[in-house]
Design a protein around this motif. Sequence first.
Motif, short mmCIF file in Angstrom:
data_model
loop_
_atom_site.label_atom_id
_atom_site.label_comp_id
_atom_site.label_asym_id
_atom_site.label_seq_id
_atom_site.Cartn_x
_atom_site.Cartn_y
_atom_site.Cartn_z
N ALA A 17 0.83 -1.21 0.00
CA ALA A 17 0.00 0.00 0.00
C ALA A 17 0.87 1.26 0.00
O ALA A 17 0.57 2.23 -0.72
CB ALA A 17 -0.94 -0.01 1.21
N VAL A 18 1.93 1.24 0.78
CA VAL A 18 2.86 2.38 0.79
C VAL A 18 3.50 2.54 -0.59
O VAL A 18 3.62 3.65 -1.11
CB VAL A 18 3.94 2.19 1.89
CG1 VAL A 18 5.03 3.25 1.78
CG2 VAL A 18 3.30 2.22 3.26
N CYS A 19 3.88 1.43 -1.20
CA CYS A 19 4.50 1.46 -2.53
C CYS A 19 3.54 2.02 -3.57
O CYS A 19 3.94 2.81 -4.43
CB CYS A 19 4.98 0.07 -2.93
SG CYS A 19 6.35 -0.54 -1.94
N ARG A 20 2.28 1.62 -3.51
CA ARG A 20 1.28 2.12 -4.47
C ARG A 20 1.13 3.63 -4.35
O ARG A 20 1.11 4.35 -5.34
CB ARG A 20 -0.07 1.44 -4.26
CG ARG A 20 -0.21 0.10 -4.94
CD ARG A 20 -1.63 -0.41 -4.94
NE ARG A 20 -2.20 -0.54 -3.60
CZ ARG A 20 -2.00 -1.59 -2.80
NH1 ARG A 20 -1.26 -2.60 -3.20
NH2 ARG A 20 -2.55 -1.64 -1.60
N ARG A 21 1.01 4.11 -3.10
CA ARG A 21 0.86 5.56 -2.89
C ARG A 21 2.11 6.31 -3.36
O ARG A 21 2.01 7.37 -3.97
CB ARG A 21 0.57 5.87 -1.42
CG ARG A 21 -0.86 5.52 -1.01
CD ARG A 21 -1.22 6.09 0.34
NE ARG A 21 -0.37 5.61 1.43
CZ ARG A 21 -0.53 4.47 2.09
NH1 ARG A 21 -1.53 3.67 1.79
NH2 ARG A 21 0.28 4.13 3.06
N ALA A 22 3.28 5.76 -3.06
CA ALA A 22 4.52 6.42 -3.48
C ALA A 22 4.61 6.50 -5.00
O ALA A 22 4.99 7.54 -5.55
CB ALA A 22 5.73 5.68 -2.90
N LEU A 23 4.25 5.42 -5.69
CA LEU A 23 4.29 5.43 -7.15
C LEU A 23 3.29 6.44 -7.72
O LEU A 23 3.61 7.16 -8.67
CB LEU A 23 4.04 4.03 -7.71
CG LEU A 23 4.11 3.89 -9.23
CD1 LEU A 23 5.45 4.36 -9.79
CD2 LEU A 23 3.84 2.44 -9.64
N GLU A 24 2.12 6.52 -7.12
CA GLU A 24 1.13 7.51 -7.57
C GLU A 24 1.70 8.93 -7.44
O GLU A 24 1.53 9.75 -8.35
CB GLU A 24 -0.15 7.40 -6.76
CG GLU A 24 -0.97 6.15 -7.08
CD GLU A 24 -2.10 5.92 -6.07
OE1 GLU A 24 -2.35 6.80 -5.20
OE2 GLU A 24 -2.71 4.83 -6.13
N GLU A 25 2.38 9.21 -6.34
CA GLU A 25 2.96 10.53 -6.13
C GLU A 25 4.12 10.76 -7.08
O GLU A 25 4.29 11.86 -7.61
CB GLU A 25 3.41 10.71 -4.68
CG GLU A 25 2.25 10.79 -3.68
CD GLU A 25 1.31 11.94 -4.00
OE1 GLU A 25 1.78 13.07 -4.25
OE2 GLU A 25 0.08 11.72 -3.97
N LEU A 26 4.95 9.74 -7.29
CA LEU A 26 6.08 9.88 -8.22
C LEU A 26 5.58 10.22 -9.61
O LEU A 26 6.18 11.06 -10.30
CB LEU A 26 6.90 8.58 -8.25
CG LEU A 26 8.08 8.56 -9.21
CD1 LEU A 26 9.12 9.59 -8.81
CD2 LEU A 26 8.69 7.16 -9.27
N LYS A 27 4.50 9.61 -10.03
CA LYS A 27 3.96 9.86 -11.37
C LYS A 27 3.46 11.30 -11.54
O LYS A 27 3.33 11.77 -12.66
CB LYS A 27 2.83 8.87 -11.67
CG LYS A 27 3.33 7.47 -11.92
CD LYS A 27 2.20 6.50 -12.19
CE LYS A 27 2.71 5.11 -12.51
NZ LYS A 27 1.62 4.16 -12.80
N LYS A 28 3.24 12.00 -10.45
CA LYS A 28 2.82 13.41 -10.51
C LYS A 28 4.00 14.36 -10.68
O LYS A 28 3.80 15.53 -10.99
CB LYS A 28 2.06 13.79 -9.24
CG LYS A 28 0.74 13.07 -9.05
CD LYS A 28 0.13 13.45 -7.72
CE LYS A 28 -1.11 12.63 -7.43
NZ LYS A 28 -1.64 12.93 -6.07
N MET A 29 5.20 13.84 -10.46
CA MET A 29 6.39 14.69 -10.58
C MET A 29 6.64 14.98 -12.06
O MET A 29 6.36 14.16 -12.91
CB MET A 29 7.61 14.02 -9.95
CG MET A 29 7.46 13.89 -8.43
SD MET A 29 8.79 12.94 -7.65
CE MET A 29 10.18 14.02 -7.89
N PRO A 30 7.17 16.16 -12.34
CA PRO A 30 7.35 16.58 -13.75
C PRO A 30 8.25 15.65 -14.54
O PRO A 30 9.09 15.00 -14.05
CB PRO A 30 7.98 17.96 -13.64
CG PRO A 30 8.47 18.11 -12.25
CD PRO A 30 7.75 17.10 -11.41
#
Length: 176
Positions: A163-176
């Motif tokens: 779950a932590v990994c999923r949230r982190a990947l979602e946030e990473l994908k928002k980075m430019p």
Amino acid sequence: NGATVVDDPRERWAGHEVWDCVASNAVKYGATYVPLGYHPSMTRFAPAAEQDIAVLLYGCMNARRKDLVDAMAARGLRVMVASGVWGAERDALIARSKVVLNVPFNPEGEWGELRALHLVANSIFVLCEALPETWPFVAKTPYEDIVDRAVWWARAPAGTRAAVCRRALEELKKMP
């Protein structure tokens, strides 16, 4: 052997534009800061079905890192250290790991943004030493608490880490 030793890397860069993905380095070396971002090609492997390594630390070993590794092993964790391992061989070890440590070599070191990028992009749980530049969406803790937190995360249910990994990947994908 005719080699020239250059003490200041800026001498090698004279006349060239230099980019750096670490803001403090960009300031220190007069480089252009270019933040890291996500691209789908970065996702190349997934966590292994069986993660038999509790904690992985890859990179060069020193007393600071060895103290962590020894303390985790003393607490009953299977800890692996990998140095000089790259590419598919390194990624196979990473995939087998419940927790991958991201701890700077030196106390005043950088937090390892490129390492974290590789891990988060591949849905691998990373525990980082908390430093000012550490992303807010990865698991992080002060150096003195790394052993306790690594033990906790390694023993946590796989779904909790995922779950932590999923949230982190979602946030990473928002980075430019």
